[in-house]
Design a protein around this motif. Structure first.
Motif, PDB file in Angstrom:
ATOM      1  N   VAL A 123       0.842  -1.200   0.000  1.00 53.13           N
ATOM      2  CA  VAL A 123       0.000   0.000   0.000  1.00 53.13           C
ATOM      3  C   VAL A 123       0.882   1.258   0.000  1.00 53.13           C
ATOM      4  O   VAL A 123       0.657   2.193  -0.773  1.00 53.13           O
ATOM      5  N   VAL A 124       1.901   1.277   0.868  1.00 50.39           N
ATOM      6  CA  VAL A 124       2.807   2.436   0.951  1.00 50.39           C
ATOM      7  C   VAL A 124       3.613   2.573  -0.340  1.00 50.39           C
ATOM      8  O   VAL A 124       3.746   3.680  -0.884  1.00 50.39           O
ATOM      9  N   LYS A 125       4.127   1.468  -0.847  1.00 47.33           N
ATOM     10  CA  LYS A 125       4.925   1.498  -2.079  1.00 47.33           C
ATOM     11  C   LYS A 125       4.124   2.087  -3.242  1.00 47.33           C
ATOM     12  O   LYS A 125       4.658   2.825  -4.061  1.00 47.33           O
ATOM     13  N   ASN A 126       2.828   1.761  -3.292  1.00 45.86           N
ATOM     14  CA  ASN A 126       1.984   2.254  -4.379  1.00 45.86           C
ATOM     15  C   ASN A 126       1.389   3.633  -4.119  1.00 45.86           C
ATOM     16  O   ASN A 126       0.603   4.131  -4.925  1.00 45.86           O
ATOM     17  N   LYS A 127       1.760   4.219  -2.975  1.00 41.60           N
ATOM     18  CA  LYS A 127       1.324   5.582  -2.619  1.00 41.60           C
ATOM     19  C   LYS A 127      -0.206   5.720  -2.610  1.00 41.60           C
ATOM     20  O   LYS A 127      -0.752   6.739  -3.039  1.00 41.60           O
ATOM     21  N   ASP A 128      -0.876   4.684  -2.122  1.00 40.73           N
ATOM     22  CA  ASP A 128      -2.336   4.737  -2.020  1.00 40.73           C
ATOM     23  C   ASP A 128      -2.754   5.830  -1.037  1.00 40.73           C
ATOM     24  O   ASP A 128      -2.079   6.060  -0.037  1.00 40.73           O
ATOM     25  N   LYS A 129      -3.867   6.456  -1.316  1.00 35.12           N
ATOM     26  CA  LYS A 129      -4.382   7.519  -0.441  1.00 35.12           C
ATOM     27  C   LYS A 129      -5.337   6.970   0.620  1.00 35.12           C
ATOM     28  O   LYS A 129      -5.636   7.639   1.595  1.00 35.12           O
ATOM     29  N   VAL A 130      -5.822   5.754   0.404  1.00 35.97           N
ATOM     30  CA  VAL A 130      -6.686   5.085   1.383  1.00 35.97           C
ATOM     31  C   VAL A 130      -6.278   3.623   1.491  1.00 35.97           C
ATOM     32  O   VAL A 130      -5.708   3.054   0.566  1.00 35.97           O
ATOM     33  N   SER A 131      -6.600   3.054   2.629  1.00 32.37           N
ATOM     34  CA  SER A 131      -6.518   1.612   2.805  1.00 32.37           C
ATOM     35  C   SER A 131      -7.779   1.221   3.559  1.00 32.37           C
ATOM     36  O   SER A 131      -8.727   2.007   3.620  1.00 32.37           O
ATOM     37  N   GLY A 132      -7.802   0.046   4.128  1.00 32.66           N
ATOM     38  CA  GLY A 132      -8.995  -0.351   4.849  1.00 32.66           C
ATOM     39  C   GLY A 132      -9.019  -1.827   5.119  1.00 32.66           C
ATOM     40  O   GLY A 132      -7.979  -2.498   5.099  1.00 32.66           O
ATOM     41  N   ILE A 133     -10.226  -2.329   5.365  1.00 32.81           N
ATOM     42  CA  ILE A 133     -10.413  -3.741   5.659  1.00 32.81           C
ATOM     43  C   ILE A 133     -11.505  -4.317   4.769  1.00 32.81           C
ATOM     44  O   ILE A 133     -12.396  -3.588   4.322  1.00 32.81           O
ATOM     45  N   SER A 134     -11.407  -5.613   4.552  1.00 31.53           N
ATOM     46  CA  SER A 134     -12.445  -6.362   3.846  1.00 31.53           C
ATOM     47  C   SER A 134     -12.775  -7.584   4.692  1.00 31.53           C
ATOM     48  O   SER A 134     -11.885  -8.339   5.066  1.00 31.53           O
ATOM     49  N   ILE A 135     -14.043  -7.741   4.992  1.00 32.93           N
ATOM     50  CA  ILE A 135     -14.511  -8.947   5.667  1.00 32.93           C
ATOM     51  C   ILE A 135     -15.253  -9.742   4.600  1.00 32.93           C
ATOM     52  O   ILE A 135     -16.124  -9.200   3.912  1.00 32.93           O
ATOM     53  N   HIS A 136     -14.864 -11.007   4.443  1.00 36.23           N
ATOM     54  CA  HIS A 136     -15.407 -11.788   3.325  1.00 36.23           C
ATOM     55  C   HIS A 136     -15.599 -13.245   3.709  1.00 36.23           C
ATOM     56  O   HIS A 136     -14.977 -13.737   4.660  1.00 36.23           O
ATOM     57  N   TYR A 137     -16.456 -13.913   2.955  1.00 33.73           N
ATOM     58  CA  TYR A 137     -16.598 -15.351   3.109  1.00 33.73           C
ATOM     59  C   TYR A 137     -15.353 -16.019   2.543  1.00 33.73           C
ATOM     60  O   TYR A 137     -14.694 -15.491   1.636  1.00 33.73           O
ATOM     61  N   VAL A 138     -15.032 -17.173   3.083  1.00 35.09           N
ATOM     62  CA  VAL A 138     -13.862 -17.922   2.645  1.00 35.09           C
ATOM     63  C   VAL A 138     -14.314 -19.045   1.721  1.00 35.09           C
ATOM     64  O   VAL A 138     -15.285 -19.751   2.008  1.00 35.09           O
ATOM     65  N   ASN A 139     -13.588 -19.168   0.612  1.00 39.50           N
ATOM     66  CA  ASN A 139     -13.794 -20.303  -0.284  1.00 39.50           C
ATOM     67  C   ASN A 139     -12.455 -21.017  -0.438  1.00 39.50           C
ATOM     68  O   ASN A 139     -11.569 -20.829   0.393  1.00 39.50           O
TER      69      ASN A 139
END
Length: 189
Positions: A123-139
């Motif tokens: 995320v830092v390397k790509n200079k993203d302006k936002v990050s966050g979380i994803s909650i997801h089902y597992v397959n």
């Protein structure tokens, strides 16, 4: 009473927050914590909070149905991954709903090897302006299950991977227990 089993491989901060969130619930019980790492601090956190713990080897997880049998016997309603790094075998995802939290906004920064600091460094390397979380089902594929919930945090231009990790961790602790509860009772609305 709905019962959850937490699977963790590392320090267990999310596992602890989940256990604490439900410790006085009359509707949800954190039944057990499972780890593939006998040195995982998550085991100690769970034991201190009165949650039964189990460890298992790679062979026990992938070459037997011992874990499945124990979870079935315990009448688990939901498996919650909290920093669990192994791919969950199909025999478990077919028998139980399994959810995971990922420290990025999927589908970005997902897949095998994309966890923890590796995600935040990308995320830092790509200079993203936002990050966050994803909650997801597992397959049966890393980070490709249906997304249940996402939220973001703003990043500053000078943020380090550690800064991103701290911001994302705050989101995890705030949202994961609540979303677990929503998933458990979604079919009752």
């Amino acid at each position: 009473m709905k019962k959850i089993a937490i699977f963790a491989s590392g320090s267990g901060t999310n596992a602890q927050k989940i256990i604490e969130y439900f410790e006085n619930s009359r509707h949800v019980l954190v039944d057990s914590l499972w780890s593939n790492n006998e040195n995982s601090y998550a085991l100690i956190r769970a034991e201190r909070l009165g949650v039964e713990t189990f460890t298992f080897s790679r062979d026990e997880f992938y070459q037997s149905i011992d874990v499945l049998e124990e979870l079935s016997e315990r009448k688990i309603d939901l498996i919650v991954l909290a920093g669990f790094l192994w791919l969950v075998p199909k025999y478990l995802t077919e028998e139980f709903p399994v959810i995971n939290i990922h420290p990025a906004l999927l589908p970005k920064y997902g897949g095998k090897g994309m966890y923890g600091k590796f995600v935040h460094e990308a995320v830092v390397k790509n200079k993203d302006k936002v990050s966050g979380i994803s909650i997801h089902y597992v397959n049966d594929r890393y980070d490709e299950g249906a997304i249940i919930f996402q939220t973001t945090c703003d990043l500053a231009p000078g943020d380090t991977a550690d800064d991103v990790a701290q911001k994302v961790s705050e989101l995890e602790h705030e949202h994961y227990p609540r979303v677990i509860e929503e998933v458990l009772f979604a079919d009752e609305d």
